[in-house]
Write an enzyme that holds these catalytic residues in place. Sequence first.
Site, PDB file in Angstrom:
ATOM      1  CD  GLN A  33     -24.552 -29.222  -5.031  1.00 13.52           C
ATOM      2  OE1 GLN A  33     -24.944 -28.287  -5.696  1.00 13.52           O
ATOM      3  NE2 GLN A  33     -24.427 -29.143  -3.712  1.00 13.52           N
ATOM      4  CG  HIS A  64     -16.670 -16.043   1.574  1.00 18.78           C
ATOM      5  ND1 HIS A  64     -15.636 -16.903   1.265  1.00 18.78           N
ATOM      6  CD2 HIS A  64     -17.801 -16.742   1.311  1.00 18.78           C
ATOM      7  CE1 HIS A  64     -16.123 -18.055   0.840  1.00 18.78           C
ATOM      8  NE2 HIS A  64     -17.419 -17.987   0.854  1.00 18.78           N
ATOM      9  CG  ASP A  88     -17.557 -22.133   1.153  1.00 18.55           C
ATOM     10  OD1 ASP A  88     -17.306 -21.202   1.932  1.00 18.55           O
ATOM     11  OD2 ASP A  88     -18.285 -21.990   0.145  1.00 18.55           O
ATOM     12  CD  GLU A 108     -24.390 -26.542   1.592  1.00 17.14           C
ATOM     13  OE1 GLU A 108     -24.072 -25.348   1.431  1.00 17.14           O
ATOM     14  OE2 GLU A 108     -24.821 -27.275   0.672  1.00 17.14           O
ATOM     15  CG  ASP A 159     -22.317 -18.353   0.291  1.00 16.89           C
ATOM     16  OD1 ASP A 159     -22.228 -18.211  -0.947  1.00 16.89           O
ATOM     17  OD2 ASP A 159     -21.383 -18.732   1.011  1.00 16.89           O
ATOM     18  N   PRO A 166     -30.009 -27.399  -7.040  1.00 15.35           N
ATOM     19  CG  PRO A 166     -28.305 -28.102  -5.612  1.00 15.35           C
ATOM     20  CD  PRO A 166     -28.735 -28.122  -7.049  1.00 15.35           C
TER      21      PRO A 166
HETATM   22  N1  SPD Z   1     -21.282 -18.727  -9.847  1.00 17.68           N
HETATM   23  C1  SPD Z   1     -20.835 -18.755  -8.516  1.00 17.68           C
HETATM   24  C2  SPD Z   1     -21.855 -18.424  -7.501  1.00 17.68           C
HETATM   25  C3  SPD Z   1     -21.273 -18.781  -6.213  1.00 17.68           C
HETATM   26  C4  SPD Z   1     -22.024 -18.478  -5.045  1.00 17.68           C
HETATM   27  N2  SPD Z   1     -21.629 -19.131  -3.841  1.00 17.68           N
HETATM   28  C5  SPD Z   1     -20.298 -19.518  -3.687  1.00 17.68           C
HETATM   29  C6  SPD Z   1     -20.051 -20.213  -2.403  1.00 17.68           C
HETATM   30  C7  SPD Z   1     -18.962 -19.612  -1.640  1.00 17.68           C
HETATM   31  N3  SPD Z   1     -19.195 -19.676  -0.253  1.00 17.68           N
END
Ligand code: SPD
Length: 284
Positions: A33, A64, A88, A108, A159, A166
């Site tokens: 990406q 979060h 992140d 990840e 998350d 992906p």
């Molecule tokens: N459209 C946003 C969706 C975001 C989901 N994950 C965000 C990552 C933050 N840890």
Amino acid sequence: MTEPQPTWIDEEHQGVRYGLAGRVIAEQQSPYQRVTIIESERYGKGLLLDGCWMTAERQERHYHEPLVHPALCAAAAIERVLVIGGGDGGTARECLRHPAVRHLDLVEIDGLVVAWSQQHLPSIGGSAWSDPRLHLHVGDGIAWASGAPDASYDVVIVDGSDPAGPAEGLFNRAFFEHCRRILRPGGVFATQSESPETFESVHLALVRLLREVFGHADPLYGWVPMYPSGWWSWTFAAVDGPSYLEPQAQRAAEVAAGCQIWSPRWQQGGFAAMPAFIERGLSH
Ligand code: SPD
């Protein structure tokens, strides 16, 4: 060299722009990406993937805390936690605030997201990056879930980004069936479940599917001002019953004082705040 002037950085959906005034400080196409790091006045440094907002230093707690604490305050045990996505580090950071977590696998897919988050957004992962309980794996979370032994995690948290690129496979039945299989009895599953306004049909389909696969699934509603519409949801699922609706008092007490958004009271309101059109949509 002079720094670029602030401009508008927007995520666009269905003729609406969701933007911050800021400047791009790093951008690269990874194997998965387009990864962009920005700096904004309002929310500090932030991350976009394929032009969609993921997180920002002074906004990330809105996302979060609601993803993590309803699950971590409810599962029967929280010794072993799996986080899929979350490169992140913000989700891992919130999980590791719970002293009963002994081992956290963070899987990840995109190593550039991890590297740039550590470099440009270090406060988001915070102490998680050096916590010996964190086991970071750069790889495919879907393959990780399908290869994990039965009943190997107390909590599984997804998350991911939006269901294109992906993250697409993080929204399908086969993946959720593995998540259910690898949960221990009394375990809780959690995932971000998009905006009920901007992505109504994705949100409805996801909640219905999780109810079919796990038996119990309920969306929690809140706000992430930088995401499309600002109105967001997280959905929790479990096989044994909706334990995630009520936080255990002892676990909640261990983390609540350090939270900016989540509290037992906020959670109660967030589960209750199902909009009428979603309630109707889920009833058939
Ligand atoms: N459209 C946003 C969706 C975001 C989901 N994950 C965000 C990552 C933050 N840890």
